[in-house]
Write a protein that holds these residues in place. Structure first.
Motif, PDB file in Angstrom:
ATOM      1  N   PRO A  26     -42.233  58.734  78.297  1.00 20.76           N
ATOM      2  CA  PRO A  26     -41.344  58.667  79.471  1.00 20.76           C
ATOM      3  C   PRO A  26     -41.893  57.698  80.515  1.00 20.76           C
ATOM      4  O   PRO A  26     -42.057  58.050  81.677  1.00 20.76           O
ATOM      5  CB  PRO A  26     -41.359  60.104  79.979  1.00 20.76           C
ATOM      6  CG  PRO A  26     -42.730  60.583  79.644  1.00 20.76           C
ATOM      7  CD  PRO A  26     -43.102  59.890  78.350  1.00 20.76           C
ATOM      8  N   THR A  27     -42.195  56.499  80.105  1.00 23.71           N
ATOM      9  CA  THR A  27     -42.853  55.548  80.989  1.00 23.71           C
ATOM     10  C   THR A  27     -41.942  54.359  81.253  1.00 23.71           C
ATOM     11  O   THR A  27     -41.120  53.998  80.420  1.00 23.71           O
ATOM     12  CB  THR A  27     -44.162  55.058  80.367  1.00 23.71           C
ATOM     13  OG1 THR A  27     -43.880  54.455  79.112  1.00 23.71           O
ATOM     14  CG2 THR A  27     -45.138  56.203  80.143  1.00 23.71           C
ATOM     15  N   LYS A  28     -42.138  53.750  82.420  1.00 20.81           N
ATOM     16  CA  LYS A  28     -41.313  52.608  82.787  1.00 20.81           C
ATOM     17  C   LYS A  28     -42.149  51.367  83.112  1.00 20.81           C
ATOM     18  O   LYS A  28     -41.746  50.262  82.821  1.00 20.81           O
ATOM     19  CB  LYS A  28     -40.436  52.971  83.974  1.00 20.81           C
ATOM     20  CG  LYS A  28     -39.439  54.086  83.658  1.00 20.81           C
ATOM     21  CD  LYS A  28     -38.362  54.168  84.688  1.00 20.81           C
ATOM     22  CE  LYS A  28     -37.371  55.275  84.499  1.00 20.81           C
ATOM     23  NZ  LYS A  28     -37.129  55.833  83.254  1.00 20.81           N
ATOM     24  N   THR A  29     -43.319  51.567  83.686  1.00 19.33           N
ATOM     25  CA  THR A  29     -44.137  50.409  84.057  1.00 19.33           C
ATOM     26  C   THR A  29     -45.116  50.080  82.949  1.00 19.33           C
ATOM     27  O   THR A  29     -45.426  50.913  82.092  1.00 19.33           O
ATOM     28  CB  THR A  29     -44.913  50.678  85.367  1.00 19.33           C
ATOM     29  OG1 THR A  29     -45.878  51.702  85.125  1.00 19.33           O
ATOM     30  CG2 THR A  29     -43.980  51.092  86.488  1.00 19.33           C
ATOM     31  N   HIS A  85     -50.161  55.623  78.183  1.00 14.72           N
ATOM     32  CA  HIS A  85     -49.575  56.525  77.194  1.00 14.72           C
ATOM     33  C   HIS A  85     -49.942  56.093  75.778  1.00 14.72           C
ATOM     34  O   HIS A  85     -50.272  56.927  74.934  1.00 14.72           O
ATOM     35  CB  HIS A  85     -48.056  56.575  77.346  1.00 14.72           C
ATOM     36  CG  HIS A  85     -47.410  57.551  76.432  1.00 14.72           C
ATOM     37  ND1 HIS A  85     -47.401  58.899  76.676  1.00 14.72           N
ATOM     38  CD2 HIS A  85     -46.769  57.384  75.246  1.00 14.72           C
ATOM     39  CE1 HIS A  85     -46.782  59.516  75.684  1.00 14.72           C
ATOM     40  NE2 HIS A  85     -46.389  58.611  74.807  1.00 14.72           N
ATOM     41  N   THR A  87     -48.293  52.441  82.946  1.00 10.99           N
ATOM     42  CA  THR A  87     -48.108  53.779  82.378  1.00 10.99           C
ATOM     43  C   THR A  87     -47.847  53.724  80.880  1.00 10.99           C
ATOM     44  O   THR A  87     -48.241  54.621  80.146  1.00 10.99           O
ATOM     45  CB  THR A  87     -46.963  54.531  83.098  1.00 10.99           C
ATOM     46  OG1 THR A  87     -45.773  53.748  83.039  1.00 10.99           O
ATOM     47  CG2 THR A  87     -47.313  54.821  84.543  1.00 10.99           C
ATOM     48  N   GLN A  88     -47.188  52.654  80.415  1.00  9.23           N
ATOM     49  CA  GLN A  88     -46.982  52.492  78.976  1.00  9.23           C
ATOM     50  C   GLN A  88     -48.304  52.282  78.262  1.00  9.23           C
ATOM     51  O   GLN A  88     -48.544  52.859  77.193  1.00  9.23           O
ATOM     52  CB  GLN A  88     -46.049  51.325  78.705  1.00  9.23           C
ATOM     53  CG  GLN A  88     -44.614  51.600  79.090  1.00  9.23           C
ATOM     54  CD  GLN A  88     -43.737  50.373  78.989  1.00  9.23           C
ATOM     55  OE1 GLN A  88     -44.205  49.268  78.737  1.00  9.23           O
ATOM     56  NE2 GLN A  88     -42.441  50.559  79.194  1.00  9.23           N
TER      57      GLN A  88
END
Length: 74
Positions: free
Chosen positions: A18-21, A28, A24-25
């Motif tokens: 559930p990552t966008k940037t 993860h 954070t990707q």
């Protein structure tokens, strides 16, 4: 190689990011690969597959949760 991708996606939650940037990707992805590595080490120690290991870990976690919930009720 196919087993690696399947286990990484299903057992290490790589498919549920559930990552966008980008940061954070990347975090993860690193956590998923680390989880896969830990499952692989347990697989070698215990001699059972990733899916069974994951099921056993969930069972142990649920038992601990219910035990703690019972202590909170008392």
């Amino acid at each position: 190689m196919e087993e690696y991708h399947k286990s990484l996606k299903q057992n290490a939650s790589m498919g549920k990011a559930p990552t966008k940037t980008l940061a954070t990707q990347a975090t993860h992805f690193f956590a998923a690969v680390l989880a896969y590595t830990k499952l692989e080490v347990l697989k070698l120690k215990c001699g059972i597959g990733h899916f069974r290991l994951k099921a056993q870990l969930y069972t142990v976690g649920l038992k601990a949760m219910y035990q703690q919930l019972g202590q909170l009720r008392a």
